[in-house]
Enzyme design. Sequence first.
Site, short mmCIF file in Angstrom:
data_model
loop_
_atom_site.label_atom_id
_atom_site.label_comp_id
_atom_site.label_asym_id
_atom_site.label_seq_id
_atom_site.Cartn_x
_atom_site.Cartn_y
_atom_site.Cartn_z
N CYS A 131 0.83 -1.20 0.00
CA CYS A 131 0.00 0.00 0.00
C CYS A 131 0.87 1.25 0.00
CB CYS A 131 -0.93 -0.02 1.21
SG CYS A 131 -1.95 1.46 1.33
N CYS A 134 -0.48 4.14 2.10
CA CYS A 134 -0.28 4.01 3.55
C CYS A 134 1.18 4.26 3.93
CB CYS A 134 -0.65 2.60 4.03
SG CYS A 134 -2.11 1.92 3.29
N ASP A 135 2.12 3.72 3.14
CA ASP A 135 3.51 3.64 3.59
C ASP A 135 4.49 4.49 2.80
OD1 ASP A 135 2.65 1.73 5.43
OD2 ASP A 135 2.92 0.08 4.01
#
Length: 303
Positions: A131, A134-135
């Site tokens: 992701c 997200c990261d």
Amino acid sequence: MYDLAIIGGGPGGLTAGIYSGRARLKTTVIDKGLPGGQMQNTLEIENYPGYKVITGPQLSELMYEHMLEFGAEWRQAEAVGVDLSDRIKTVTLNDGSSVNARALIIATGAQPRKLNVPGELEFAGRGVSYCATCDGAFFRNKEVVVVGGGDSAVEEGVFLTRFASQVTIIHRRDQLRAAPILQERAFANPKIRVIWNTVAEEIIGEAKVSKVKIRNVNTGVVSDLDAEGVFIYIGYLPNTEFLQGTGLLNPNGYVETDSTMATKVPGVYAIGDVRAAALRQIVTAAGDGALAAMSVYHFLESW
Ligand code: NAP
């Protein structure tokens, strides 16, 4: 007892909830996570009609509120099994309780496919990610690798250039699968390079990822590529574990339906990414959801 239980609250499930609420069916939408499903992990959506750009969490929230307005209920729980043998269907939840409904819509979507190479599991959350939204920000001024050649790999690769100093896309063939507009963006981006005909064989590091071992599939030459992040985008697997043994799945694990979204079990429908379909988009999931809810409405008229 519900008229309709919808398992999964992504764009398909939420849209089905909007339509069934408007049809005045007593509806529950069951999901183990936040409303919106995979949309929650998408920073920018630019192909949902009416919004030139909207964030995934924003579109999720709008669809969720829209669904609640028409009276469908939201239940946070994981479906772990179904009993489809009776006229009334039962969904078993992870808290031990169950939900009964006269009709079911399966909308559980899909999850990232794993590479299954050494280091992938060990370094999950320590350099290996599925992701970018997200990261990605953890990789400011660092070199990252993206594995895959489809829409996700290329789109997320371009997104990662906001943070990373270099994004190397490793693809197993000599041609990307991604849509032309995404390819154009990638090739025009000076921070992106593509290594063709290459697979990742091992993810290497100590506390965190430091290298990826890659192999050219034509020459067999193996080499190490420096990278602190490895983003894996090699497709998705349907979330249908809880449907094993129901006879609803094709050999790839997707739920087979007809054009009304009906499965072969009367009163059971499937929509979105979990369904065997040619296109998996937010807009197609939403379209499936509308169609399935109307199919349920007609099915229940003569129940
Ligand atoms: P995908 O279209 O299935 O592409 C997977 C990619 O990974 C392919 O390039 C494939 O290579 C490669 N691959 C598969 N298994 C591999 C392995 N074991 N090792 C190395 N490479 C491997 O998956 P996706 O890109 O995640 O997209 C999923 C769906 O969502 C698609 O329908 C896509 O159109 C849609 N989507 C749309 C958008 C958008 O419209 N903006 C954004 C994201 C996703 P090959 O090419 O050789 O098969």
